[in-house]
Write a protein that holds these residues in place. Structure first.
Motif, mmCIF file in Angstrom:
data_model
loop_
_atom_site.group_PDB
_atom_site.id
_atom_site.type_symbol
_atom_site.label_atom_id
_atom_site.label_comp_id
_atom_site.label_asym_id
_atom_site.label_seq_id
_atom_site.Cartn_x
_atom_site.Cartn_y
_atom_site.Cartn_z
ATOM 1 N N PHE A 170 -19.412 10.339 6.390
ATOM 2 C CA PHE A 170 -18.605 9.662 7.423
ATOM 3 C C PHE A 170 -18.123 8.298 6.943
ATOM 4 N N ASN A 171 -18.918 7.618 6.127
ATOM 5 C CA ASN A 171 -18.582 6.256 5.716
ATOM 6 C C ASN A 171 -17.284 6.163 4.925
ATOM 7 N N TRP A 172 -16.861 7.296 4.353
ATOM 8 C CA TRP A 172 -15.561 7.287 3.692
ATOM 9 C C TRP A 172 -14.441 6.990 4.693
ATOM 10 N N HIS A 173 -14.648 7.392 5.935
ATOM 11 C CA HIS A 173 -13.592 7.261 6.947
ATOM 12 C C HIS A 173 -13.214 5.799 7.201
ATOM 13 N N PRO A 174 -14.134 4.935 7.587
ATOM 14 C CA PRO A 174 -13.719 3.545 7.837
ATOM 15 C C PRO A 174 -13.258 2.812 6.580
ATOM 16 N N VAL A 175 -13.914 3.086 5.452
ATOM 17 C CA VAL A 175 -13.543 2.366 4.221
ATOM 18 C C VAL A 175 -12.135 2.734 3.765
ATOM 19 N N LEU A 176 -11.822 4.026 3.750
ATOM 20 C CA LEU A 176 -10.498 4.452 3.299
ATOM 21 C C LEU A 176 -9.421 4.072 4.304
ATOM 22 N N MET A 177 -9.759 4.098 5.585
ATOM 23 C CA MET A 177 -8.773 3.705 6.585
ATOM 24 C C MET A 177 -8.448 2.212 6.483
ATOM 25 N N VAL A 178 -9.465 1.383 6.348
ATOM 26 C CA VAL A 178 -9.220 -0.048 6.246
ATOM 27 C C VAL A 178 -8.499 -0.386 4.945
ATOM 28 N N THR A 179 -8.950 0.215 3.848
ATOM 29 C CA THR A 179 -8.348 -0.074 2.538
ATOM 30 C C THR A 179 -6.931 0.460 2.433
ATOM 31 N N GLY A 180 -6.743 1.727 2.832
ATOM 32 C CA GLY A 180 -5.446 2.360 2.659
ATOM 33 C C GLY A 180 -4.513 2.187 3.831
ATOM 34 N N PHE A 181 -4.971 2.626 4.999
ATOM 35 C CA PHE A 181 -4.079 2.683 6.145
ATOM 36 C C PHE A 181 -3.800 1.310 6.743
ATOM 37 N N VAL A 182 -4.647 0.333 6.481
ATOM 38 C CA VAL A 182 -4.400 -1.021 6.983
ATOM 39 C C VAL A 182 -3.873 -1.910 5.853
ATOM 40 N N SER A 183 -4.695 -2.145 4.825
ATOM 41 C CA SER A 183 -4.312 -3.111 3.788
ATOM 42 C C SER A 183 -3.130 -2.633 2.943
ATOM 43 N N LEU A 184 -3.178 -1.404 2.428
ATOM 44 C CA LEU A 184 -2.084 -0.915 1.586
ATOM 45 C C LEU A 184 -0.796 -0.758 2.375
ATOM 46 N N GLN A 185 -0.915 -0.228 3.588
ATOM 47 C CA GLN A 185 0.284 -0.072 4.397
ATOM 48 C C GLN A 185 0.918 -1.429 4.698
ATOM 49 N N GLY A 186 0.086 -2.427 4.974
ATOM 50 C CA GLY A 186 0.615 -3.754 5.241
ATOM 51 C C GLY A 186 1.382 -4.323 4.065
ATOM 52 N N MET A 187 0.837 -4.173 2.870
ATOM 53 C CA MET A 187 1.532 -4.685 1.688
ATOM 54 C C MET A 187 2.797 -3.892 1.393
ATOM 55 N N ALA A 188 2.789 -2.585 1.697
ATOM 56 C CA ALA A 188 3.994 -1.772 1.512
ATOM 57 C C ALA A 188 5.117 -2.261 2.417
ATOM 58 N N ILE A 189 4.770 -2.727 3.612
ATOM 59 C CA ILE A 189 5.773 -3.187 4.567
ATOM 60 C C ILE A 189 6.522 -4.407 4.045
ATOM 61 N N ILE A 190 5.824 -5.316 3.377
ATOM 62 C CA ILE A 190 6.448 -6.588 2.978
ATOM 63 C C ILE A 190 6.869 -6.620 1.511
ATOM 64 N N VAL A 191 6.785 -5.495 0.820
ATOM 65 C CA VAL A 191 7.066 -5.519 -0.615
ATOM 66 C C VAL A 191 8.522 -5.906 -0.892
ATOM 67 N N TYR A 192 9.446 -5.573 0.014
ATOM 68 C CA TYR A 192 10.850 -5.969 -0.175
ATOM 69 C C TYR A 192 11.045 -7.478 -0.047
ATOM 70 N N ARG A 193 10.105 -8.149 0.564
ATOM 71 C CA ARG A 193 10.281 -9.569 0.859
ATOM 72 C C ARG A 193 9.917 -10.482 -0.314
ATOM 73 N N LEU A 194 9.393 -9.946 -1.386
ATOM 74 C CA LEU A 194 8.940 -10.768 -2.502
ATOM 75 C C LEU A 194 10.147 -11.270 -3.293
ATOM 76 N N PRO A 195 10.434 -12.581 -3.280
ATOM 77 C CA PRO A 195 11.657 -13.085 -3.910
ATOM 78 C C PRO A 195 11.761 -12.783 -5.399
ATOM 79 N N TRP A 196 10.624 -12.747 -6.109
ATOM 80 C CA TRP A 196 10.698 -12.499 -7.550
ATOM 81 C C TRP A 196 11.065 -11.054 -7.875
ATOM 82 N N THR A 197 11.138 -10.188 -6.862
ATOM 83 C CA THR A 197 11.586 -8.808 -7.086
ATOM 84 C C THR A 197 13.048 -8.626 -6.719
#
Length: 278
Positions: free
Chosen positions: A45-72
């Motif tokens: 079961f512990n895979w559930h909260p860890v993967l959700m927080v790491t992937g579905f929260v943190s990774l998704q959040g960074m994917a949302i703002i990746v266009y906003r990085l001026p150096w890109t």
């Protein structure tokens, strides 16, 4: 350079909080829970909260703002689309693995599936995320998709992405609270044992992370200019591509807006890639 400094501060804070969230979720599983396994027990079961927080929260959040990085902004839009899609796809894979882990655990322990508000909203968010991913890939990474379709779909794509992200954080908060209520027996959750305080702090940081991502994603002055405007700026500066982002972001945005108003009036609907960026 005030606007650049504010963007850098917001971006650094979001990246730091996102990383801390993933570390705290891992710490929760290893220190307070039974670690990790794949035998149908609590460790699975512990895979559930860890993967959700790491992937579905943190990774998704960074994917949302990746266009906003001026150096890109000197990178091609196609490259940024692949990075954006790749991060979202990785987040979706994490979410699917975490769902398999929790459903398998429930079935092994004879716990009913899909009985809580957390499970209802969570499964709906995963399904919507899958649709968002498929439609996004079809609209913006298939060259034959009409430009008019891309432009028409973009406002919905942006809105639904932010809505799903906020829903995922709300679902995660419900999930960790539910786990503490059912998982803490002696002492109970209401007695505020160390694990409860630790996980409550994780929940607060997820809210902070969500607020930072939504702030960055909705600031118009931090939006990536269109490829036509970037090309114009590049040409005006004599090919010095690396100096495009040397002004403040607000100054660049003002110039972008002014040139875009004139450029849009002149440009035909078939020239270039007219879909807005995230």
């Amino acid at each position: 350079m005030d606007d650049c400094a504010r963007f850098g501060l917001a971006l650094s804070a979001a990246a730091a909080v996102g990383l801390v969230n993933a570390v705290l979720a891992l710490r929760w599983a290893l220190h307070f829970r039974e670690g990790f396994g794949w035998d149908g027990g609590p460790a699975q079961f512990n895979w559930h909260p860890v993967l959700m927080v790491t992937g579905f929260v943190s990774l998704q959040g960074m994917a949302i703002i990746v266009y906003r990085l001026p150096w890109t902004w000197n990178w091609s839009k196609l490259t940024m689309k692949f990075i954006h899609a790749g991060l979202n796809l990785l987040a979706f894979i994490f979410a699917v693995i975490s769902l398999v882990a929790v459903f398998d655990f429930h079935n092994t322990a004879a716990i009913p599936n899909m009985y809580s508000l957390h499970s209802w909203v969570g499964l709906a968010a995963v399904i919507l995320y899958c649709l968002q991913l498929v439609l996004g890939l079809g609209m913006y990474l298939i060259p034959i998709t009409p430009v008019s379709w891309r432009a028409m779909f973009m406002p919905l794509h942006v809105y639904s992405g932010l809505f799903i992200f906020a829903s995922v954080i709300a679902t995660a908060l419900m999930g960790i609270t539910e786990k503490l209520i059912f998982g803490l027996k002696d002492p109970k959750y209401k007695d505020s044992p160390p694990e409860a305080i630790f996980v409550n702090f994780l929940g607060v940081l997820m809210v902070v992370f969500g607020a930072l991502i939504l702030w960055i994603a909705t600031r118009k002055s931090w939006k990536r200019p269109s490829d036509q405007i970037l090309h114009s700026l590049h040409t005006d500066r004599g090919g010095e591509a690396n100096t495009i982002i040397s002004p403040t972001l607000s100054q660049l945005s003002d110039r972008v807006d002014a040139e875009a108003r004139g450029d849009i009036r002149k440009r035909s609907s078939t020239s270039g890639d007219l879909d807005p960026d995230n």
